[in-house]
Design a protein around this motif. Structure first.
Motif, mmCIF file in Angstrom:
data_model
loop_
_atom_site.group_PDB
_atom_site.id
_atom_site.type_symbol
_atom_site.label_atom_id
_atom_site.label_comp_id
_atom_site.label_asym_id
_atom_site.label_seq_id
_atom_site.Cartn_x
_atom_site.Cartn_y
_atom_site.Cartn_z
ATOM 1 N N PHE A 1 0.585 -1.231 -0.065
ATOM 2 C CA PHE A 1 0.025 -0.065 0.032
ATOM 3 C C PHE A 1 0.687 1.219 -0.050
ATOM 4 O O PHE A 1 2.091 1.183 0.422
ATOM 5 N N GLU A 2 0.291 2.280 -0.369
ATOM 6 C CA GLU A 2 0.700 3.951 -0.348
ATOM 7 C C GLU A 2 -0.401 4.719 0.083
ATOM 8 O O GLU A 2 -1.456 4.246 -0.487
ATOM 9 N N THR A 3 -0.080 5.517 1.085
ATOM 10 C CA THR A 3 -1.173 6.522 1.326
ATOM 11 C C THR A 3 -1.160 7.801 0.465
ATOM 12 O O THR A 3 -0.173 8.103 -0.093
ATOM 13 N N ALA A 4 -2.397 8.224 0.090
ATOM 14 C CA ALA A 4 -2.602 9.390 -0.681
ATOM 15 C C ALA A 4 -4.029 9.679 -0.651
ATOM 16 O O ALA A 4 -4.976 8.667 -0.385
ATOM 17 N N ASP A 5 -4.574 10.857 -0.548
ATOM 18 C CA ASP A 5 -5.618 11.594 -0.606
ATOM 19 C C ASP A 5 -5.843 11.716 -2.316
ATOM 20 O O ASP A 5 -5.029 12.050 -2.936
ATOM 21 N N ALA A 6 -7.004 10.936 -2.720
ATOM 22 C CA ALA A 6 -7.087 10.867 -4.184
ATOM 23 C C ALA A 6 -7.254 12.180 -4.677
ATOM 24 O O ALA A 6 -7.171 12.391 -5.964
ATOM 25 N N GLY A 7 -7.620 13.161 -4.020
ATOM 26 C CA GLY A 7 -7.717 14.603 -4.561
ATOM 27 C C GLY A 7 -6.470 15.314 -4.674
ATOM 28 O O GLY A 7 -6.300 16.319 -5.048
#
Length: 248
Positions: A54-60
């Motif tokens: 996994f990788e963290t990111a806000d899709a926006g």
């Protein structure tokens, strides 16, 4: 081993989709905002014998999303199936919704999907196969004022998906928007495992134009689920896929 990338990974549809693809031998990449939730989900998949990271990111947050997709591609290899399941579900009417709020939410509801598709499509085109699936919804088919931002995002996402289908299908890449027209909950008609099976079918079955848009609306379910109190009965038409048999 093939790969699936799920953006907007959570416990509902995304969790069921991850398990379904994992059982079929896919390597799984997960993207969402919460590192702790992603770690828990990834650990459960790994404990079940599935390959997940996994990788963290806000899709926006488009630069961060781009980086997350690049990192997961490095770890997993080229993406064979992209599933975009991120959205912002915040109620506001057309006269209450600010342009700032709409702009922010549109970045998640549409722009993240747009960027993700642009990132994975070239490799799919080069290899001559792949699938890009977007989670749509009933608000794209019949909007309600309480959900103006989400309805605009889902309608735009539907349009993007159909345009991409026309562009990529001749190149061997299938694109589909799956409109989940109900409340997702275990044991109900919109059980996440049932929905995940449909995602897997669309991603892997022989591709035809009938699957460019899949409307998940089991018989007998409430097509007006976005307006349970029927506040807008006088100004609402049933969506076209059920208009012959259902009245507000």
């Amino acid at each position: 081993m093939q790969t699936v990338l799920i953006i907007g990974a959570g416990a509902g549809i995304s969790g069921a989709v991850a398990r379904r693809f994992g059982r079929e031998g896919y390597k799984i990449g997960l993207v969402a905002r919460s590192a702790s939730a992603l770690e828990l989900q990834s650990n459960k998949l790994t404990a079940a014998g599935m390959a997940a990271c996994f990788e963290t990111a806000d899709a926006g947050d488009l630069p961060r999303l781009q980086y997350a997709i690049e990192r997961l591609t490095e770890q997993l290899g080229p993406i064979d199936v992209l599933i975009y399941n991120a959205s912002v579900m915040r109620p506001a009417s057309p006269l209450e919704l600010s342009t700032e709020q709409l702009s922010h939410e549109f970045s998640v509801n549409l722009l993240g999907a747009f960027q993700a598709a642009q990132q994975v499509a070239p490799s799919m085109i080069k290899r001559g196969f792949g699938a890009i699936l977007f989670t749509g919804g009933g608000l794209a088919l019949e909007p309600y004022p309480e959900w103006t931002s989400l309805a605009l995002g889902k309608a735009a996402l539907r349009s993007l998906s159909l345009s991409l289908y026309k562009e990529l299908s001749p190149k061997g890449v299938h694109v589909s928007v799956l409109a989940v027209c109900g409340i997702v909950e275990p044991g109900g008609p919109f059980d996440p495992d049932i929905i995940a099976a449909e995602y897997y079918r669309v991603a892997t079955a022989p591709k035809g134009i009938e699957d460019r848009e899949v409307i998940i609306q089991p018989d007998g379910t409430d097509v007006f689920y976005n307006d349970p109190d029927r506040r807008h009965a006088g100004t609402t038409l049933p969506p076209s896929h059920v208009r012959e048999t259902v009245k507000p």
